[in-house]
Motif scaffolding. Structure first.
Motif, PDB file in Angstrom:
ATOM      1  N   LEU A 129      56.879  43.548   3.115  1.00  0.00           N
ATOM      2  CA  LEU A 129      57.387  44.550   4.042  1.00  0.00           C
ATOM      3  C   LEU A 129      56.278  45.390   4.658  1.00  0.00           C
ATOM      4  O   LEU A 129      56.479  45.993   5.716  1.00  0.00           O
ATOM      5  CB  LEU A 129      58.387  45.469   3.317  1.00  0.00           C
ATOM      6  N   GLY A 181      53.624  44.206   5.923  1.00  0.00           N
ATOM      7  CA  GLY A 181      52.926  43.385   6.899  1.00  0.00           C
ATOM      8  C   GLY A 181      51.850  42.493   6.321  1.00  0.00           C
ATOM      9  O   GLY A 181      51.208  41.750   7.075  1.00  0.00           O
ATOM     10  N   SER A 199      55.291  44.473  11.495  1.00  0.00           N
ATOM     11  CA  SER A 199      56.423  44.203  10.614  1.00  0.00           C
ATOM     12  C   SER A 199      56.797  42.739  10.779  1.00  0.00           C
ATOM     13  O   SER A 199      57.132  42.297  11.879  1.00  0.00           O
ATOM     14  CB  SER A 199      57.610  45.097  10.960  1.00  0.00           C
ATOM     15  N   ARG A 221      59.656  39.922   2.230  1.00  0.00           N
ATOM     16  CA  ARG A 221      60.537  39.795   3.398  1.00  0.00           C
ATOM     17  C   ARG A 221      60.868  38.346   3.740  1.00  0.00           C
ATOM     18  O   ARG A 221      62.005  38.000   4.035  1.00  0.00           O
ATOM     19  CB  ARG A 221      59.894  40.480   4.615  1.00  0.00           C
TER      20      ARG A 221
END
Length: 697
Positions: free
Chosen positions: A36, A38, A62, A20
């Motif tokens: 993604l 976490g 997230s 991410r």
């Protein structure tokens, strides 16, 4: 090399989580990467790009933005509206702070590392003062209409540029007011007028703003006049990420089409003083959205939904054009997600949210080398164990006999007893367990004891009891930490958590390695510290103790291999010879670390190890290969004359038949088990990429 019957396992349905966001710390030469799910991973670029630490994710967390502050502080923010600072020793969140602005989309610190700015869903930019042990809310800048998707500080720290829907604003940090408002062109299609989302933004020292948006454009703006300088349409869909090199002479962007584009500040003609931002290079190393990019002094780094971390060196920044100029693509973790119960022919697979225990299949057929044997009994899933709570599983292990199973999250360790009756399996959690968390397990085969390091300066020795209880036998203190009342403390020099453990088969020795590259040896019979392995300036990636000689074999992230005699407290003669001659140049240029070391029970002179793309058996009775010798020669040797074959034989027997490899180990019944994860199996389960029309289709 030896002949083995092979269990070729491809039913570990592991899918890495997409990337991410990323942030690079130039002082530490470390890359922080958020996925993604976490989780946060830290790669040490000075240690051969090794995945040094992993902070497990959480179902409710997230992450949308991540940044380094100062020398070694790491922050992230996400859709739950909280800012998190991480404890990089305990590998868990240090604390969380609600920004009270809804989901957070952007996070950045100023150049002096005194303040954090966060961009929120409610249109506000919030400033937090960075204190030595925490952060503290200071004030809001003027709230605007529409969520704040991206932001960037000016190097002076006096202004902040933010990107939103259809607009770029420049805020004065002192007054909190917007001093400039720039409208961004929308994407006009034949069907509708679509909003333009400014996904990423950069604020240069000369007050030029660089924006990347959902219309596929990279644009350069004069922030003082609010005018457009230059537009570069580079994609038919979104440009999602942007990063500026520290000298501000190069910019890299990532698109939803999987391309990475570099811009450079160059003169239009040779000898001219006036420079412009020009599109210079385009790379296609991804199949899906490139959600994050980083620009270092020598590399362009990109990552996205296809789970790959791609590191592409800049050729004009390198002094040598050989190994350092090679492209690196990291797909799988630099740690083992598979645990093998050798005596019971069981495999334990670790997923973020569950564990799976499988019994291997069997075959009674015989065949020639290279034949595929028919399976008389198929592999069987015995157990699927869901994790407790929302924290992802950090590590797991199954005992060699298959009777005990354990896993740990950042909040607790759980230990289970397994009992088998015919084709049925029963699982019972121990009713009273030691309250601590761990990053790695190991189990002594002879004494049936678990050894688990806590996150902070301690190793616990745990004895599972038949009555489904456990008893803490001893606490080894690392770095002078506290002890339990009835335990003897054994202090060593490290304060970092233990990341690798190895116990001897006879239950006498325990080796523990930390992030500080220190390896300590403990005498488990006398419950005291035995010795320290000479310090090597690289992180160990795998290690194991030989079942007969009690020699500790250590593989480091820079591909070096050492053998240390625990009884004699010194390196072995073979290890000294290996270091004196040096490892083969092709061995040193491998770009994936060794993740497992074990031994052949029938051949004490053989060391068995593997990385993601090869299995290697080192036979210490054979001569070491020199750089002029072919290293990967096992298949070619079969087709050469006997006399030439003997001259080419060396100690490193390498097999590249199985890849990508997540695990390889030797079972007690002379079988070799290899766990593969073909990339096409992963791609087939990812969301479909943006379809691009190509010539002739």
């Amino acid at each position: 090399m030896g002949e083995f019957k092979v269990h070729r396992v491809r039913f570990f349905n592991y899918i890495p989580s997409g990337i991410r966001c990323m942030a690079y710390n130039s002082q530490l030469q470390k890359l922080a990467l958020a996925r993604l799910d976490g989780s946060v991973e830290i790669f040490n670029f000075s240690n051969n790009y090794f995945q040094e630490k992993v902070i497990p994710g959480n179902e409710a967390r997230s992450i949308e933005a991540i940044c380094w502050v100062g020398h070694d502080r790491l922050f992230s923010a996400g859709l739950n509206g909280e800012i998190i600072e991480y404890d990089l020793v305990r590998l868990c969140p240090k604390y969380t702070l609600d920004a009270f602005g809804g989901p957070i989309w952007a996070l950045a610190s100023n150049a002096s590392n005194t303040h954090l700015a966060v961009g929120c869903e409610d249109g506000s930019v919030k400033l937090f003062e960075i204190l030595p042990e925490k952060i503290q809310f200071e004030r809001n800048l003027d709230r605007q209409k529409g969520r704040i998707l991206s932001l960037s500080w000016h190097k002076s720290g006096t202004q902040i540029a933010v990107g939103s829907l259809d607009v770029i604003r420049v805020f004065s940090v002192k007054s909190g007011h917007a001093v400039q408002r720039i409208l961004v062109d929308r994407c006009v299609t034949s069907s509708h007028n679509r909003e333009c989302m400014v996904w990423s933004i950069g604020f240069l020292s000369d007050y030029t703003i660089v924006s990347a948006d959902s219309t596929g454009k990279v644009q350069f703006w004069d922030s003082e006049k609010g005018t457009l300088i230059k537009t570069h349409p580079i994609a038919k869909s979104d440009v999602l990420s942007l990063a500026v090199a520290e000298p501000e002479d190069s910019i890299v962007v990532g698109t939803s089409e999987g391309t990475v584009v570099q811009f450079q500040f160059l003169p239009l003609q040779s000898g001219q003083q006036e420079c412009q931002w020009l599109r210079t290079k385009t790379f296609k190393y991804h199949t899906h959205d490139v959600r994050a990019v980083v620009h270092t002094k020598t590399d362009l780094i990109s990552g996205g939904l296809d789970t790959h971390l791609v590191i592409r060196p800049l050729m004009n920044k390198l002094e040598t054009k050989s190994y350092e100029a090679a492209l690196r693509k990291v797909t799988f973790p630099h740690r083992c997600l598979v645990s093998c119960a050798k005596k019971a022919n069981l495999l334990l697979f670790q997923f973020p949210d569950q564990l799976e225990l499988w019994r291997l299949g069997t075959s009674e057929a015989m065949g020639e080398p290279g034949d595929t044997l028919p399976v008389s009994k198929k592999p069987e899933k015995l157990l699927q164990l869901k994790r407790k709570g929302q924290d992802n599983i950090h590590c797991s292990a199954v005992s060699p006999c298959g009777g005990w199973l354990a896993y740990s999250t950042i909040s607790a360790l759980r230990l289970y007893r397994l009992q088998y009756e015919n084709d049925n399996i029963s699982i019972n959690r121990v009713s009273k367990s030691v309250r601590f968390i761990a990053v790695k397990f190991t189990l002594s085969e002879s004494t049936n004891k678990f050894y688990a390091p806590a996150y902070v300066s301690a190793i616990y020795a745990i004895k599972p009891m038949k009555s489904s209880f456990v008893r803490q036998l001893h606490l080894f203190s690392l770095g002078g930490g506290g002890c339990t009342k009835n335990d003897q403390c054994l202090a060593t020099s490290t304060s970092e958590p233990v990341v690798l453990l190895a116990a001897s088969v006879d239950g006498k020795w325990l080796a523990a390695a930390s992030h500080t590259c220190e390896i300590e040896i403990y005498n488990l019979k006398q419950l005291k510290h035995h010795c320290t392995v000479p310090l090597y300036n690289c992180i160990p990636s795998a290690m194991a103790i030989h079942p007969q000689t009690n020699n500790l074999v250590i593989a480091y992230a820079d591909q070096q291999i050492f053998e240390f005699s625990i009884p004699e407290k010194q390196y072995t003669d073979w290890s000294r010879k290996l270091q004196q001659q040096g490892l083969h140049i092709l061995w040193m240029e491998r770009d994936t670390p060794l993740t497992n070391v074990t031994f052949n029970p029938k051949e004490p002179s053989q060391i068995f190890l593997h990385d993601t793309y090869m299995i290697c058996i080192i036979d210490k009775t054979l001569p070491l290969p020199c750089d002029q010798t072919q290293l990967y020669n096992q298949l070619t040797l079969k087709n050469v004359p006997e006399q030439l074959r003997q001259s080419q034989v060396h100690a490193f027997k390498i097999c590249k038949l199985f890849q990508p490899l997540l695990h390889a180990d030797l079972l007690d019944d002379d079988w070799l088990v290899v766990v593969e994860r073909p990339l096409m199996d992963i791609y087939s389960q990812l969301p479909p990429p943006i379809r691009q029309k190509k010539f002739g289709t």
